[in-house]
Every structure is written in structure tokens, then in C-alpha cells.
Design a protein around this motif. Structure first.
Motif, PDB file in Angstrom:
ATOM      1  N   GLY A   1      -1.423  13.024  -1.173  1.00  0.00           N
ATOM      2  CA  GLY A   1      -2.034  11.726  -1.442  1.00  0.00           C
ATOM      3  C   GLY A   1      -1.715  11.218  -2.840  1.00  0.00           C
ATOM      4  O   GLY A   1      -1.981  10.064  -3.160  1.00  0.00           O
ATOM      5  N   THR A   2      -1.154  12.081  -3.677  1.00  0.00           N
ATOM      6  CA  THR A   2      -0.741  11.663  -5.022  1.00  0.00           C
ATOM      7  C   THR A   2       0.742  11.270  -4.973  1.00  0.00           C
ATOM      8  O   THR A   2       1.419  11.536  -3.994  1.00  0.00           O
ATOM      9  CB  THR A   2      -0.984  12.799  -6.036  1.00  0.00           C
ATOM     10  OG1 THR A   2      -0.229  13.943  -5.639  1.00  0.00           O
ATOM     11  CG2 THR A   2      -2.465  13.167  -6.075  1.00  0.00           C
ATOM     12  N   PRO A   3       1.231  10.612  -6.021  1.00  0.00           N
ATOM     13  CA  PRO A   3       2.599  10.062  -5.953  1.00  0.00           C
ATOM     14  C   PRO A   3       3.657  11.136  -5.717  1.00  0.00           C
ATOM     15  O   PRO A   3       3.675  12.169  -6.377  1.00  0.00           O
ATOM     16  CB  PRO A   3       2.798   9.396  -7.316  1.00  0.00           C
ATOM     17  CG  PRO A   3       1.527   9.467  -8.047  1.00  0.00           C
ATOM     18  CD  PRO A   3       0.545  10.257  -7.272  1.00  0.00           C
TER      19      PRO A   3
ATOM     20  N   THR B   1       3.938   2.127  -1.564  1.00  0.00           N
ATOM     21  CA  THR B   1       4.774   1.500  -2.580  1.00  0.00           C
ATOM     22  C   THR B   1       5.871   2.458  -3.027  1.00  0.00           C
ATOM     23  O   THR B   1       5.575   3.585  -3.429  1.00  0.00           O
ATOM     24  CB  THR B   1       3.920   1.097  -3.797  1.00  0.00           C
ATOM     25  OG1 THR B   1       2.831   0.294  -3.359  1.00  0.00           O
ATOM     26  CG2 THR B   1       4.747   0.323  -4.810  1.00  0.00           C
TER      27      THR B   1
ATOM     28  N   LEU C   1       0.830  -1.210   0.000  1.00  0.00           N
ATOM     29  CA  LEU C   1       0.000   0.000   0.000  1.00  0.00           C
ATOM     30  C   LEU C   1       0.862   1.256   0.000  1.00  0.00           C
ATOM     31  O   LEU C   1       0.534   2.232  -0.655  1.00  0.00           O
ATOM     32  CB  LEU C   1      -0.942  -0.012   1.203  1.00  0.00           C
ATOM     33  CG  LEU C   1      -1.999  -1.106   1.165  1.00  0.00           C
ATOM     34  CD1 LEU C   1      -3.020  -0.890   2.260  1.00  0.00           C
ATOM     35  CD2 LEU C   1      -2.692  -1.153  -0.191  1.00  0.00           C
TER      36      LEU C   1
ATOM     37  N   ASP D   1       4.200   5.955  -3.546  1.00  0.00           N
ATOM     38  CA  ASP D   1       2.759   6.036  -3.770  1.00  0.00           C
ATOM     39  C   ASP D   1       1.998   5.434  -2.595  1.00  0.00           C
ATOM     40  O   ASP D   1       2.495   4.577  -1.886  1.00  0.00           O
ATOM     41  CB  ASP D   1       2.388   5.304  -5.061  1.00  0.00           C
ATOM     42  CG  ASP D   1       1.022   5.723  -5.576  1.00  0.00           C
ATOM     43  OD1 ASP D   1       0.503   6.752  -5.109  1.00  0.00           O
ATOM     44  OD2 ASP D   1       0.464   5.021  -6.441  1.00  0.00           O
ATOM     45  N   GLY D   2       0.784   5.919  -2.419  1.00  0.00           N
ATOM     46  CA  GLY D   2      -0.067   5.414  -1.347  1.00  0.00           C
ATOM     47  C   GLY D   2       0.120   6.138  -0.033  1.00  0.00           C
ATOM     48  O   GLY D   2      -0.480   5.774   0.974  1.00  0.00           O
ATOM     49  N   CYS D   3       0.923   7.162  -0.036  1.00  0.00           N
ATOM     50  CA  CYS D   3       1.208   7.899   1.198  1.00  0.00           C
ATOM     51  C   CYS D   3      -0.031   8.684   1.639  1.00  0.00           C
ATOM     52  O   CYS D   3      -0.653   9.375   0.829  1.00  0.00           O
ATOM     53  CB  CYS D   3       2.376   8.843   0.948  1.00  0.00           C
ATOM     54  SG  CYS D   3       2.990   9.621   2.444  1.00  0.00           S
ATOM     55  N   PRO D   4      -0.396   8.596   2.887  1.00  0.00           N
ATOM     56  CA  PRO D   4      -1.531   9.392   3.357  1.00  0.00           C
ATOM     57  C   PRO D   4      -1.295  10.873   3.119  1.00  0.00           C
ATOM     58  O   PRO D   4      -0.149  11.339   3.140  1.00  0.00           O
ATOM     59  CB  PRO D   4      -1.586   9.077   4.853  1.00  0.00           C
ATOM     60  CG  PRO D   4      -0.945   7.749   4.994  1.00  0.00           C
ATOM     61  CD  PRO D   4       0.141   7.736   3.942  1.00  0.00           C
TER      62      PRO D   4
END
Lengths: 370, 370, 370, 370
Positions: free
Chosen positions: C78-80, C11, C9, C28-31
Motif C-alpha cells: 500500500g506504500t509507494p 498514480t 488514484l 502510488d495508490g496501489c491496493p
């Protein structure tokens, strides 16, 4: 990752051929504590089942679900849930001819060339028989979604030239065609009877709506809610098109018409089908699929056999004049599974995001406008 | 797996916002030995670029690609290929108003609720600017596919009410609209000029064909070629429908009409669009997408601001009256990337399967029948 | 999924070669909502950097991190998140000889045979240079974990024959060797000086502990916390063994000794290293890796060249006599990234599970017993 | 992707609890055409089975494998292979006490807190019972590998203080302990008999070698062969350490000693265990795991019950004094599955890379030096 799995966090992996010993699936990532019992699967499996009207295949499967794991004391434990359904009415002799011939419009030819061999009994892995376990897996998803106030409902929105005059939700489950308009039902039945006599088949359109879906589901850009839904729906047997909201109609729309305006009292329309930028907007999610007519018909067709010689094919097995009809619970199942997966994904990344305001009210789904 | 990645073996992971410092991607799983240089990206990026006609956004980006890794001595090395494109013409002031308002039909509202904050400059991550790197990544895929005799070509098959009278492949690249019919081109241009003056926008249909694709690509059941393609195409900005082969037309077709009959001399039709049971048949792969009209228009629209108050929105930035036009190379890119991924996947599982006979000849794509 | 990605999650996908233009990653997937700025990366990158003592390679990289996306207004969106680090001190001429020779103990031979070509400059993709971006990515993870009260600390627990007499956390960062025992530090330095003069290298052991990790992280059976940690740590350059808790010592332990007994006052020991059945127990997570001596040394060694002829190899570039030293922040980084990924995964599946009692207290990490 | 799946292209997804109705798995991505029958599973399952000597648990399972799908006419078809094994000797009453108590050293406590409920019968999902299906799945992998000249063999390389004096491959299968040294076998048996009488248990070390593995397997950097192997081996029940090649010994080695020199006649040593830079070198792959002593022993231990009160735990069920013994075929299974997965992955990306020269000969595995 297995090519027979779908879902990122709620992952369903299926197995089984039409005429093998059994079909089944493993559901992984399911939250613990959901109440589930073998009898809970019956209602939806019966909606998908063959043999329940003269308009569908006469194969009769008992479709009894055995829960092999992942449930203890009547509740999911968080470990993988395995479901097993034995095949009981597999008449493989019906398909003896098939093993030597490529049926036009079927996967016979492509499986043969891909794998160098195939299981020809009843279409093997490419049979719609497999969709039974999708529906079974989605029973758990639907129950979990219901606990969050989310409801999924599908219906037939076209059979060949017939389209319903209106959409009456309460009527859908009252007839075996999932036809939402009681007034035009006799006309559709007459059309299908004529078709059956001619030995031919017809395409259909299935629509589905999910109400109560919160704003925020979908992972842009390659895990968009509509992108995942498109894959899930296009992967259903015989589906040749997937539409979200207004779908192909947008080609002819203007921006001033299509964009769904917002007011403090709510969205003024839902042309987008509840998804903007790949993320749910809080409006009802609306999708449609186009399902091709089955190629297994009594009308003779041309093909070739394994020796490359021309042959005439007539399919005498048990088939559906309109495979789209039984697709309704399958389309619901795929939508339910995608939604549950995305709710878990959203909770993972954004579980800490506070509820933002203003929240624009979303009017309920207006069936008449679908 | 990253939600900003696509592809199983050929995996492309993208990053970047419309008005951030840069956009780019990492391409992983690419076979070694492919010749590639920075200038190879120019042709296709120019086809997608803004500013090349009066019918598209006037933003002018140089779109120079810097190769940061994965290429040595002019050839791919098998390690991840990173591509970087700096944003140079980002006028963030155009979007000052946007930060306080949810533009109808855009992702503003959904990003806000999902993440609790957003980058409002030019649409941020939800901007079509990101598609530049998809096209760049696909330049490598197209080159590799070309070495196998596979060619991908897209075109506009409808703009609002305008449909081409015929499809002339040689004409597509001769006009900035990717319009395949020179006879009706003036009519389409007149329609778009009128639209531009009215400050409105229009939807479009993009079609794409891949010729030379071998039989056998696709991993049933959840890695079907059409399932993966549906996800790849629906994930493109503004796409609301994906059709394979005859698409929504199958709703009204009979089985005796739809099934593509086989003879020793070849398939007699290609209603299926080259995919049967989720696996390529050796016939041309044919797909279509419906692209909605952009919501960024001069026509005033109703919305709400961050305080929940009603506001009127007029978008004055640089936008496309028909975003579908620039989608043509993007649709090609997604198809090329999906095909290359599936060729690698097929080689992995079935690399040892001998060529089976009979192989039914596939007639070339008949543009007139599309 | 990309083979240059890790984490389900959260990544991280990395790119870059030792002497290419740049290295970097996409997270990616970072809050959303985490505060982060370019200068936040400096402290940990400096701990990993070359050139900061006579015991490590003298290559001097500025390691300035450029944030290309995913951060707006100083917060993650929240985006890469793309991070870029330019290579500035790449002396490729040092490696001219390498291109014709397979250095023993290096990846030269295996890359050559796998890919049929390779980037020989500084080891290309197989260089430890890439680990810089792992440390950078983990800066974000460490910050997020700190907000939950989780702290990760690594140290050197052996260099060849030298082992610390005790573990004093406050001493670790006071010396460039991450050596936790001030008393034996001069002895270790003397050992390393002698080694450097002899032109040889030595192995090392790195230990790491995470304190404050809640009970419940880990997805049995193939996403176990220790299974994922093993992969993350074994994937670090030069690692040849991964141990959890007592590690290889368990071979000689009895069950009555190894099992960590529970009392209402707490666990009585932590032989398990904080993981039971693949799930964190609430005790400190403790892991160790064994790092081989670098093969790039002044002592001549036998090898073959591209023509298959025997050659003598002496590596004259800038290398570390003990690569294990600089591995400390890398080991910390991988643990931090795995923990954050699993916290997100746990929240997804079990976000609704209420806190259960009894919760057995976990004594803090006892360095002296490590 | 399911957390109960492993493998990227050859993906195995397992289900089942120790005392549920059944255990089983779905194997996906398997090449078509492999001959397989239910009886082919017997030999390896018997090697792993309980009840075959006085040194292992006395539970007696028939372990009959039913093939539910993916095989037709005795050959794999390329579609998912489902294997089912019914549990027949599950004495759940043995575990009544367990449901109220957290057994020290077991997963009871961690499952309870993660999921909020658990299946306590026989350890539920955390039981080693699940490993039966790993061994079954690997039967197919071993057969496929054998066709490529690859052989996998495991043995016990330590039981507590006992270590074999030498490694005689032909002796391993002649005794139920997988002990490779006939001379010291009586001594080990005596040690285990004494241990059994004392009601205690002991740790063990399992080693495994794969011979005939070609150069080139492994996807750097996060799909390295050793990284994937570490995850696969650490994920086996009770494993606390994974070593590749010389493993923890490298801590004390010098570079001049460790690096495996190359000559035209071959590699001169194999300290690396056949993996360099995450890629196989063509030398034998050598790995070791440390397995903790089971915590289920007759020696009383302290713990707490569900009410948080202190209790004394004595495990009276059927358990192994040395669980490491039965781990030998499981360790082999995981190595075989990882190798097959990587062979398919390598074929996908590098199927076109020509065989490079020079190829340095790899001496066969020297058991005496292990």
C-alpha cells in the motif's frame, strides 16, 4: 488544481467576495443518493451567522441556499452540486476609506502587492464571509458521516484569559458563545462586554472532536490525516496555530507519558488525538486552533495609505470583538469535509482489505480531560 | 495525485522504507539551469544524520546521493530529477519482535488496520528515515532560493523544560543540538544525559525563519502560504502542532497588540509571522512545530500482540532520546520546498503584475524576540 | 501535481533519460496485498524490448527490474512502489553529432527552446526508452485487472498500406510484429524489408481492446474514461491520433447506423467502443492510435545547427523502421493503468451503489469487425 | 481534484444540468487585470447557441452571463471568477418518456448503472448544454491570448460525405454551418435538408488552428501539449477521435515525407501540427475531432426500459441533425483554455530561460493544405 478547491475526492471549490453579488461553491465527487434539501442548510448556517448576539458582527445576511445542480428528486445524483448564496446586506459605503488605506493586520497590503489591484469592499475575497459556503458544504458531509455513526462537535476552549472549568457537551449549543461551561459563562460575557466597550478585540481557541471515526483513515506520507487537517484548519481566516491531540503540550512530555498504551480492554489514553503515523487510530480525533484577535477595532492604529503617507486607522464597520466565536461551526465543517474525503480515499485504495483483528476498543471522548 | 507527493509546481514524490533496499525521490517541475552535483547534498544530509552525537540514534548511514536523471553537464535540465540513497545499515533483526506487536505511540497499529499487512522492519514507511530525501530535495530548493536572496534557518527553541535564553544565529551550527544559546547549552546537555540514562525520551520545539521572502506568495484561499506550510510541517514525523508567528499566544492577545502596524519606515512588529490573509507580507516568515517524544524507549509499556494478548514492550533498537533535534533540517527543508513552489506559482499567475508602491520596509528577523 | 505523473488514484511518476544511469518510476495508490516479484516484469518488457527482431532497433537492454520499495514478503503493502531499471547499452557516442543539430521531426528543437539546454544523448527524456517503465508499471495493473476478469490485448491493425485481412487473437503473439493475420504476415515482412533497405520508415496503427470491463467507469465530465484514455494514449511517443470505437469513421455515419441499439438479449453493435457519455457501458473498450514514422532514418534531410546554419542530417544510430510495432505493449499498458485508476475512482464515489437491473448483456469482442 | 475541473493552473470547474435551474463555472488561476464585462460573452455564446438556423436544435436560451465574483471595476482581480447562466427554455415534459427508457447511443444506460439514479431531463449532466460554460470561460482565455498575438479559429472540415473544396477563413463566419467553402455550401445545405426530412442525423469533422503560439509550450511527458489537448477535445460530447496535424494519415506516411524539415528560412511543412515531443514548435497548432451523429433521431430504434422490456424509441425533443456544427466554438474554447493554461505553466517553470537562437521561422497556416 484550483487554489480555491480543497479535498482530493470530495472536492469543494468556492467563489465569492464579501460584498459581491453572491458567494457559493461546487461540491464534486459526492456519492449519489444522499437526501438533501435547501432547508437542511439552515441550522448550521445560523450557528455561523452574524447578528445573532451582541458579541458578533451585526451584519445580517439571510443566507438562503439555492441548490443549482447535482440534486434531483431530493437526492444527490453524483454530479457536481452547486450552492449559491446571495449577498443581501453588503454596505459597501462602510468601506470607502479602506480602498485608500492598508488596514494593519489585514490582507489589504498583501493582496495589493500580489495582484496589483484588489476588491476593497468588506475585505473582498479575504473576508470571513466566504466561510459560509464551507459550512454549507459540510452540511452534506455531516449528514453522510452521521449515517456512518460519525459525529463532529466543536466548542470554544479559551477566550483570552478565560478558560472553561469543564466541558459539558449539552451546554455548548445553549449559548451563543459555544461555551461549554455554564458556571463560567457569566464571567466570559462580562469579559467580552468590557472588551467591546474598550473597542478592542481578543483571540480565542476553538476545539473540535470527531467521534466514531474508524481506524485506517489517512494516506501516508503527504496525505496524512493530520497533514490534511492542518492545512484545512490553518486555511481558516485568522487561524495562527493548529494542534492535534495534546498539541504544544508534547514539547514538555516524556515518551513514557505521551505514548498511548494499548490493552485488550482498550487504549489507556489519547494524547495523540486519534492519529498515529498520519492514520486514524479509531480513537476520537481531537484538534484545536488558535484564532487571532480581529484587527478591525475602534482603537486607532498606525498605517500607510496608497501614496505611502502615514495615516491613522479606525475601523468603524460591523465587526466581531472575538472572531473566534463564529469559527466553531467552520472548524467543524473543515474537519467533517476532511473526514469524508478520507473515507472515500480509503475506500478506493483499501476497499478490499478485510477487517483485521484484534481491534482495540477506543474509549469515548472524555470532555473533562480536553 | 499521489499521496506521496507534495508541492503543486515543484513536486517531490518520495518512496522507500527504513529497511528496504533504498529510499529516494523524484523532483519534478524544477527550473532548468540550476547547478547541482552529488556532493552538494552532503552538508545538509550530515546535519540530519543519525550517529553524529550521543543524543541521537546510533544508526550510521552513509547517505550517498546518486542522481539518476534530470541533470546533464552539472545542471538541471527541467526534466524529473531522481535521487537515490541506498540503505546500508539496516539491522532488521532488531525489529523481529516488532512484527508481532503493536508498539504504543507508533504507526504499527494503524498501518496494520489500514492495509491488512505491513513492513515492520524499522517502522517501514512510517520511519523518519524517509525524511532524508526531503532534506536532499530541499538542497536544490535552498540553492535556488539563495540565488533570490532567500535564506532559511532552523533551530531548537525548546527541549522539554529547557528554553534558550536568547537566539544567537551564529551559535546554532556549532553544537549538534542546534541550540541557539551557548550559555544554556551545558544545562540542556545535562538534561538529555539524565534522560538517556533513564531510558526515556522528551518532546521539543523547532523554530524556523525565512528571510528575504518577497511580498505576494500564497494562493488564497486553499493554497494559502500558511495553509500549505501547515500541511508540510504537520506531515513531518512526530509533529503535533504547527504555529505561525505568535501561534498559540494569539489566544491571549488583543487586537491592538497583535496587529502589526505599518509606517513609511516599516512594519513595527511581526506577530503575524510574515503572512497576512495567506500571503507573504515581505516580513520574515516564522513558524514553529511541536515534536512529540519518541515512543521507542527503554521504559516498559503495555500493548497487545497480533493475537490480541497483552504484552510488555521495551524498544531496544537504535533510537533518539529527542527526535526533535534531528528535525531541524527537515523543518527547514519543508519550508524551503513550500517557498520555492509558491514562488513558481506566483510567477505563473502574477508574472505580469508590475511592482507596486509603496513597499513598506520589513525589519530583519529579531532573534531575541522569537 | 507533477507533469511526469499520470493517474489520479493509481498514480505513476516516471523519471529517466535514454542514456542516463537509469529509468524508473514510483507507483502510488496501489491496493495492498497484490503478489508481485521482479521476474513478473520480464514477459511484457520482452514484448516491448528492442533487439528481438530485424524490424526493430538493435539496442539491447537487459531491462532487469529492481523493486526498491512498497513490496514486503512478496506482496504490495500500500506504500509507494519504486521500480528501477539501469541503462546498460547506452552508446552515447552515436549521438555526438546530435548535440549540435536539430533533427527534423524530433523534440530536439522544442526542448532546446523550452529549457535553454537539453540532454542530447539518445533523445534524452523524449526517447521512447521511458516507455519501458510504463510497461513495467502496467504489469501490476494487468495482474490486478485479471483478478477482476479484465483482459487487455493489443495488436497492429495497419503498417503503412498493409492491413490485416482478419484478426486472430491467437496469432498476435506468434510473430514479432503483433500482426493478427498469419496469411498476410509474409507480405508485411516483405514490405518492411524493402523499407529497411531504402533507409526509410513507416507509420502504423495500433489497436487495443479491454474485455470484461464493468459498466460504470468514468467520471463525467472532465474525468471521462475516453478523455483520460485519449490523454494517456496521445502522450505515447509518436502518436498523432486517438480513436475510440469507430473513431474517424463516425464522420460519415448516420445516427440510425451509429447508435448501438439495446435489446434484452444484449447490445446489437459496438460502434461506441464501449464508452457512452464518458462512462464504460460494459461492452468491450476499443481504441486505436496512429503512430507516425520515425524521423530517425538514413534518408538525408535538411535541418539547421545550433549556429543557425543549414545542415544535412542522416541518423545512423539504432532505430526502428516502424516504431509502431513496439508500441503495442505500451498502448496496452496505458489502457490497463487508466482502467485500474478508474476502477479505484469508481469504488470511492459509488462503492455503495447497489447493482442495478436490467443489465444488458455485452457480446464479446468480435475481432473480425474491428 | 474535482473530475468536473480541467486545467492545472487556469482551472475551470463546471456545474449544471440541461434542465436544472442553471449552469455555470468557476474559473480559477486567472491573472489579474484582464478587462471583462458581461456583454463580452455574447458573441461566442451566440455562435454556439441553438436556434440560430434550421440545422440546429430549436431550443432558445438567452444565455445571459452573470459574473458573480472575481471581477472588480471591470477587471479580473486574480480571485475565482464565477459565471452563472440560468436555464430558461427547459421543456422537461418533452423528456417524460426518457425517464423510463435508455435511449440507444446516449449516456442514459451508463449513468443509471454508475450512480443508481439519474436526472433524465434533457440528458441531465451529459447534455451538450454544459458546453455553453466552456465557451464562456474561453472568452476570457481568448482575450488574454489575443493580447499575446495568439488567435484560434475553428471550422467544419467534413459533414458526412461532404468536404470543403478549399478553406477560406473569411467565409467561415458568414454561414451558420462554419463551412469554409462558399462554392460547396449549397450542396451541404441540400444534404442537411434531405437528412432532416429523413429524421436521421450525420457525423462531422471539426478542425481548429491556433496561430501565433510560441515555441516551448507543453510539459513532457504526462503534461504534453498534445496529451492535454487530446483529453480536452475527447471530453467534448460526441467526440470519438482526436487528431493532431496529419492525424490518422501518418499511418501511411514514410519518415522522409512526414518529418518537417528545417531551414534557416523556416520549416518546410507542418505535418506535425505544431507539436514535437509534446511541446509546441512555433508552427500553427492544428487539431481535428470526429463527432458522431446524434442518436436522438426520429428514426425508430430498439432499446429496453427500466423493467428490462424491449421498447421502440423515437426522440421527439429538439435536437440537432448534425451536432458537429455547434461544436466549432466548443473546440476552439478547449484549445484556447489549454493554451492559456500551458502558457502559465511554462512561465512558472521556465520564466527565466532566455530566448534561444536560432529561431526557425514558422510559415503561417496554409488553409488550402489542411
Amino acid at each position: 488544481m484550483s487554489a480555491n478547491s480543497f479535498g482530493k475526492l470530495l472536492t469543494v471549490t468556492t467563489f465569492g467576495e464579501s460584498h459581491g453579488p453572491a458567494i457559493g461553491c461546487i461540491i464534486d465527487g459526492c456519492p449519489p443518493g444522499i437526501a438533501i434539501a435547501p432547508e437542511d442548510f439552515r441550522a448550521d448556517l445560523s450557528r455561523r451567522a452574524t447578528g445573532r448576539s451582541r458579541f458578533v458582527s451585526q451584519r445580517r445576511e439571510s443566507d438562503e441556499v439555492e441548490i443549482l445542480s447535482g440534486v434531483h428528486g431530493g437526492r444527490t445524483t453524483g454530479t457536481p452540486i452547486a450552492l449559491l448564496i446571495r449577498n443581501t446586506d453588503a454596505r459597501s459605503k462602510d468601506y470607502a476609506q479602506v480602498s485608500q488605506t492598508f488596514r494593519p493586520g489585514h490582507a489589504d497590503y498583501t493582496y495589493w502587492h500580489k495582484y496589483g489591484l484588489r476588491d476593497p469592499r468588506g475585505g473582498g475575497r479575504s473576508s470571513a464571509r466566504e466561510t459560509t459556503v464551507r459550512v454549507a458544504a459540510a452540511v452534506i458531509a455531516k449528514r453522510w458521516l452521521a449515517g456512518l455513526g460519525i459525529r463532529v462537535q466543536g466548542w470554544i476552549s479559551a477566550i483570552g484569559p478565560c478558560v472553561p472549568g469543564r466541558i459539558e457537551f449539552s451546554a455548548i449549543e445553549d449559548n451563543p458563545l459555544f461555551w461549554p461551561d455554564p458556571d463560567t459563562l457569566p464571567e466570559v460575557e462580562a469579559f467580552l462586554d468590557g472588551l467591546r466597550k474598550s473597542g478592542d478585540s481578543i483571540g480565542a481557541r476553538v476545539s473540535v472532536v470527531a467521534e466514531g471515526v474508524p481506524v485506517g483513515l489517512g494516506e501516508p506520507l503527504y496525505g496524512k490525516l493530520d497533514g490534511d487537517l492542518a492545512s484545512a484548519l490553518m486555511g481558516i481566516n485568522a487561524v495562527k496555530a493548529v494542534e492535534i491531540g495534546d498539541g504544544v503540550e508534547v514539547i514538555r512530555q516524556r515518551g513514557s507519558e505521551h505514548r498511548d498504551e494499548l490493552t485488550p480492554a482498550g487504549f489507556l489514553s489519547n494524547h495523540a488525538g486519534g492519529i498515529l503515523g498520519g492514520i486514524s487510530s479509531g480513537q476520537p480525533i481531537l484538534a484545536h486552533v488558535a484564532i487571532k484577535p480581529t484587527s478591525s477595532i475602534l482603537v486607532p492604529g498606525r498605517s500607510v495609505n496608497l501614496a505611502g503617507e502615514p495615516v491613522e486607522v479606525v475601523t468603524r464597520g460591523r465587526h466581531d470583538p472575538c472572531v473566534g466565536i463564529r469559527a466553531v461551526p467552520i472548524v467543524e465543517a473543515m474537519l467533517a469535509l476532511v473526514l469524508m474525503d478520507h473515507l472515500l480515499r480509503h475506500r478506493a485504495q483499501c476497499g478490499d482489505v478485510p477487517a483485521m483483528s484484534p481491534r482495540v476498543p477506543a474509549p469515548p471522548f472524555q470532555p473533562e480531560s480536553a
